[in-house]
Design a protein around this motif. Structure first.
Motif, PDB file in Angstrom:
ATOM      1  N   THR A   1       0.866  -1.178   0.000  1.00  0.00           N
ATOM      2  CA  THR A   1       0.000   0.000   0.000  1.00  0.00           C
ATOM      3  C   THR A   1       0.900   1.224   0.000  1.00  0.00           C
ATOM      4  O   THR A   1       2.102   1.114   0.267  1.00  0.00           O
ATOM      5  N   ASP A   2       0.326   2.388  -0.276  1.00  0.00           N
ATOM      6  CA  ASP A   2       1.125   3.613  -0.223  1.00  0.00           C
ATOM      7  C   ASP A   2       1.756   3.775   1.155  1.00  0.00           C
ATOM      8  O   ASP A   2       2.932   4.141   1.279  1.00  0.00           O
ATOM      9  N   GLU A   3       0.981   3.495   2.195  1.00  0.00           N
ATOM     10  CA  GLU A   3       1.494   3.655   3.559  1.00  0.00           C
ATOM     11  C   GLU A   3       2.647   2.702   3.824  1.00  0.00           C
ATOM     12  O   GLU A   3       3.676   3.098   4.394  1.00  0.00           O
ATOM     13  N   ILE A   4       2.499   1.447   3.420  1.00  0.00           N
ATOM     14  CA  ILE A   4       3.575   0.480   3.635  1.00  0.00           C
ATOM     15  C   ILE A   4       4.840   0.907   2.899  1.00  0.00           C
ATOM     16  O   ILE A   4       5.953   0.827   3.439  1.00  0.00           O
ATOM     17  N   CYS A   5       4.681   1.373   1.675  1.00  0.00           N
ATOM     18  CA  CYS A   5       5.855   1.794   0.891  1.00  0.00           C
ATOM     19  C   CYS A   5       6.568   2.963   1.565  1.00  0.00           C
ATOM     20  O   CYS A   5       7.804   2.981   1.672  1.00  0.00           O
ATOM     21  N   ASN A   6       5.797   3.953   2.024  1.00  0.00           N
ATOM     22  CA  ASN A   6       6.411   5.102   2.699  1.00  0.00           C
ATOM     23  C   ASN A   6       7.089   4.682   3.992  1.00  0.00           C
ATOM     24  O   ASN A   6       8.196   5.144   4.309  1.00  0.00           O
ATOM     25  N   LEU A   7       6.435   3.805   4.743  1.00  0.00           N
ATOM     26  CA  LEU A   7       7.010   3.353   6.012  1.00  0.00           C
ATOM     27  C   LEU A   7       8.240   2.478   5.792  1.00  0.00           C
ATOM     28  O   LEU A   7       9.140   2.462   6.633  1.00  0.00           O
ATOM     29  N   ALA A   8       8.285   1.764   4.680  1.00  0.00           N
ATOM     30  CA  ALA A   8       9.487   0.981   4.369  1.00  0.00           C
ATOM     31  C   ALA A   8      10.680   1.905   4.143  1.00  0.00           C
ATOM     32  O   ALA A   8      11.805   1.614   4.583  1.00  0.00           O
ATOM     33  N   GLN A   9      10.446   3.027   3.473  1.00  0.00           N
ATOM     34  CA  GLN A   9      11.522   4.009   3.283  1.00  0.00           C
ATOM     35  C   GLN A   9      11.974   4.571   4.627  1.00  0.00           C
ATOM     36  O   GLN A   9      13.175   4.708   4.887  1.00  0.00           O
ATOM     37  N   VAL A  10      11.011   4.896   5.481  1.00  0.00           N
ATOM     38  CA  VAL A  10      11.336   5.415   6.814  1.00  0.00           C
ATOM     39  C   VAL A  10      12.122   4.377   7.617  1.00  0.00           C
ATOM     40  O   VAL A  10      13.106   4.705   8.301  1.00  0.00           O
ATOM     41  N   ALA A  11      11.702   3.114   7.533  1.00  0.00           N
ATOM     42  CA  ALA A  11      12.398   2.056   8.260  1.00  0.00           C
ATOM     43  C   ALA A  11      13.830   1.899   7.766  1.00  0.00           C
ATOM     44  O   ALA A  11      14.758   1.689   8.568  1.00  0.00           O
ATOM     45  N   ALA A  12      14.028   2.004   6.459  1.00  0.00           N
ATOM     46  CA  ALA A  12      15.382   1.895   5.909  1.00  0.00           C
ATOM     47  C   ALA A  12      16.269   3.024   6.431  1.00  0.00           C
ATOM     48  O   ALA A  12      17.424   2.792   6.817  1.00  0.00           O
ATOM     49  N   ILE A  13      15.724   4.225   6.455  1.00  0.00           N
ATOM     50  CA  ILE A  13      16.486   5.357   7.001  1.00  0.00           C
ATOM     51  C   ILE A  13      16.800   5.110   8.469  1.00  0.00           C
ATOM     52  O   ILE A  13      17.931   5.316   8.925  1.00  0.00           O
ATOM     53  N   GLY A  14      15.796   4.665   9.226  1.00  0.00           N
ATOM     54  CA  GLY A  14      16.000   4.409  10.649  1.00  0.00           C
ATOM     55  C   GLY A  14      17.068   3.368  10.898  1.00  0.00           C
ATOM     56  O   GLY A  14      17.910   3.522  11.788  1.00  0.00           O
ATOM     57  N   GLY A  15      17.055   2.291  10.117  1.00  0.00           N
ATOM     58  CA  GLY A  15      18.081   1.266  10.273  1.00  0.00           C
ATOM     59  C   GLY A  15      19.471   1.804   9.983  1.00  0.00           C
ATOM     60  O   GLY A  15      20.435   1.482  10.675  1.00  0.00           O
ATOM     61  N   ALA A  16      19.570   2.647   8.950  1.00  0.00           N
ATOM     62  CA  ALA A  16      20.863   3.246   8.605  1.00  0.00           C
ATOM     63  C   ALA A  16      21.355   4.169   9.718  1.00  0.00           C
ATOM     64  O   ALA A  16      22.541   4.167  10.067  1.00  0.00           O
ATOM     65  N   LEU A  17      20.444   4.956  10.278  1.00  0.00           N
ATOM     66  CA  LEU A  17      20.835   5.890  11.331  1.00  0.00           C
ATOM     67  C   LEU A  17      21.257   5.149  12.598  1.00  0.00           C
ATOM     68  O   LEU A  17      22.230   5.537  13.257  1.00  0.00           O
ATOM     69  N   ARG A  18      20.531   4.106  12.942  1.00  0.00           N
ATOM     70  CA  ARG A  18      20.918   3.354  14.136  1.00  0.00           C
ATOM     71  C   ARG A  18      22.280   2.692  13.944  1.00  0.00           C
ATOM     72  O   ARG A  18      23.099   2.651  14.879  1.00  0.00           O
ATOM     73  N   TYR A  19      22.525   2.196  12.737  1.00  0.00           N
ATOM     74  CA  TYR A  19      23.847   1.636  12.471  1.00  0.00           C
ATOM     75  C   TYR A  19      24.915   2.717  12.556  1.00  0.00           C
ATOM     76  O   TYR A  19      25.970   2.519  13.163  1.00  0.00           O
ATOM     77  N   LEU A  20      24.655   3.862  11.961  1.00  0.00           N
ATOM     78  CA  LEU A  20      25.608   4.972  11.988  1.00  0.00           C
ATOM     79  C   LEU A  20      25.953   5.354  13.417  1.00  0.00           C
ATOM     80  O   LEU A  20      27.126   5.512  13.770  1.00  0.00           O
ATOM     81  N   LEU A  21      24.928   5.491  14.253  1.00  0.00           N
ATOM     82  CA  LEU A  21      25.166   5.927  15.632  1.00  0.00           C
ATOM     83  C   LEU A  21      25.876   4.854  16.438  1.00  0.00           C
ATOM     84  O   LEU A  21      26.748   5.163  17.261  1.00  0.00           O
ATOM     85  N   SER A  22      25.553   3.578  16.203  1.00  0.00           N
ATOM     86  CA  SER A  22      26.250   2.521  16.931  1.00  0.00           C
ATOM     87  C   SER A  22      27.698   2.427  16.475  1.00  0.00           C
ATOM     88  O   SER A  22      28.603   2.196  17.278  1.00  0.00           O
ATOM     89  N   ASP A  23      27.934   2.630  15.184  1.00  0.00           N
ATOM     90  CA  ASP A  23      29.289   2.591  14.643  1.00  0.00           C
ATOM     91  C   ASP A  23      30.097   3.767  15.151  1.00  0.00           C
ATOM     92  O   ASP A  23      31.265   3.637  15.528  1.00  0.00           O
ATOM     93  N   THR A  24      29.466   4.949  15.231  1.00  0.00           N
ATOM     94  CA  THR A  24      30.145   6.145  15.731  1.00  0.00           C
ATOM     95  C   THR A  24      30.520   5.970  17.195  1.00  0.00           C
ATOM     96  O   THR A  24      31.630   6.318  17.627  1.00  0.00           O
ATOM     97  N   ASN A  25      29.615   5.414  17.975  1.00  0.00           N
ATOM     98  CA  ASN A  25      29.879   5.217  19.399  1.00  0.00           C
ATOM     99  C   ASN A  25      30.968   4.193  19.653  1.00  0.00           C
ATOM    100  O   ASN A  25      31.662   4.253  20.665  1.00  0.00           O
ATOM    101  N   ALA A  26      31.100   3.243  18.710  1.00  0.00           N
ATOM    102  CA  ALA A  26      32.089   2.197  18.884  1.00  0.00           C
ATOM    103  C   ALA A  26      33.503   2.673  18.588  1.00  0.00           C
ATOM    104  O   ALA A  26      34.467   2.032  18.964  1.00  0.00           O
ATOM    105  N   GLN A  27      33.592   3.833  17.892  1.00  0.00           N
ATOM    106  CA  GLN A  27      34.926   4.323  17.510  1.00  0.00           C
ATOM    107  C   GLN A  27      35.604   5.080  18.637  1.00  0.00           C
ATOM    108  O   GLN A  27      34.966   5.557  19.544  1.00  0.00           O
TER     109      GLN A  27
END
Length: 304
Positions: free
Chosen positions: A278-304
């Motif tokens: 659905t349109d909502e699922i597609c938009n939320l999938a994009q949001v989820a992808a961004i969220g996953g990337a940001l959480r990885y970025l922040l965990s990687d930054t904290n690990a350095q």
């Protein structure tokens, strides 16, 4: 056979003009995009970085930047609508900016460009009016104003981009319209493949950062299904690097995901034509992808 041009002969200006005459406005950039950028969260500010030369009043170009950047925090670029017809790339970027970005205030600084190709958005097109694909045009002296204006803007910023997430879709019209048009325009044969049913990512083969891609896939799985490999073990003709992940050399292909030199980058591919989408699922999938990337970025930054 595609209805424009002569088989075996690349298009000239006459054929491109014929193609342009067949295009029409099907939705409103002003109503569906610009109006949603007028009530931003307090953490973001809107900056106009140019306008498309086809109609400068109709097609102003905007970026949303962190209003009070945090010193030392990484800068993240999110781009949508490089291909204007890929709707959830645009609407997903807007949804993230308006409803989710504030949660990262103080941790991440943002540059969010929701709609790189507004003419393409209105006409539901992969190309621009010159029959040029903006997402094959991120190079010096670009033939696409959409690409050149974005590059000029991002390259003018006084900081480096650490993470770039470029939001896209793969649609059934890729096979029914856009690939046949490309074959006719350039007088080339196109490989055929099945459109994958599900979400997948395109990493940069020069710096694939598989852990980033896997973090994004994990988040998206909570929203929608991941595209399986076809019978040959591939997705759109490419070997899998990980579940739901393929790779392109983004700089060599002049893709949006390759122009920033960001050490972390990923291109999303949502499948809006799935029976379960659905349109909502597609938009939320994009949001989820961004969220996953940001959480990885922040965990990687904290690990350095």
């Amino acid at each position: 056979m595609y209805p424009i041009g002569t088989p075996g002969t690349p298009w000239g200006e006459n054929e491109k003009r014929q193609w342009l005459e067949l295009q029409s406005v099907k939705r409103s950039y002003a109503e569906e995009v610009l109006t949603k950028l007028t009530a931003l969260p307090e953490t973001l500010t809107r900056v106009q970085y140019g306008a498309l030369p086809y109609d400068t009043e109709r097609y102003p170009l905007y970026a949303l930047l962190s209003k009070s950047p945090t010193d030392g925090a990484p800068w993240v670029l999110i781009t949508g609508g490089v291909h204007g017809y890929e709707t959830s790339g645009v609407q997903g970027a807007i949804l993230f900016a308006n409803e989710y970005s504030a949660a990262y205030n103080g941790k991440v600084n943002f540059v969010i460009v929701p709609c790189v190709s507004p003419w393409g958005y209105e006409t539901i097109n992969r190309w621009n009016p010159k029959a040029v694909d903006p997402n094959r045009s991120f190079k010096s002296d670009s033939p696409a104003a959409e690409s050149q204006l974005l590059m000029d803007f991002v390259n003018s910023l006084p900081f480096d981009i650490t993470l770039h997430v470029d939001l896209h879709e793969t649609t059934d019209t890729d096979n029914s319209e856009f690939r046949p048009a490309l074959a006719a325009r350039d007088a080339i044969e196109q490989k055929t493949w099945n459109i994958p049913d599900g979400f997948y990512l395109v990493a940069d083969t020069q710096q694939p950062c598989i852990a980033l891609q896997e973090a994004m896939i994990r988040e998206v799985k909570q929203v929608t299904h991941i595209a399986p490999a076809d019978d040959s073990g591939r997705i759109i003709g490419e070997t899998l690097l990980s579940e739901g992940v393929i790779g392109y050399d983004k700089k060599a292909l002049f893709l949006c995901g390759g122009f920033t030199n960001a050490p972390m980058c990923s291109t999303t591919e949502v499948y809006p034509d799935s029976p379960s989408a659905t349109d909502e699922i597609c938009n939320l999938a994009q949001v989820a992808a961004i969220g996953g990337a940001l959480r990885y970025l922040l965990s990687d930054t904290n690990a350095q």
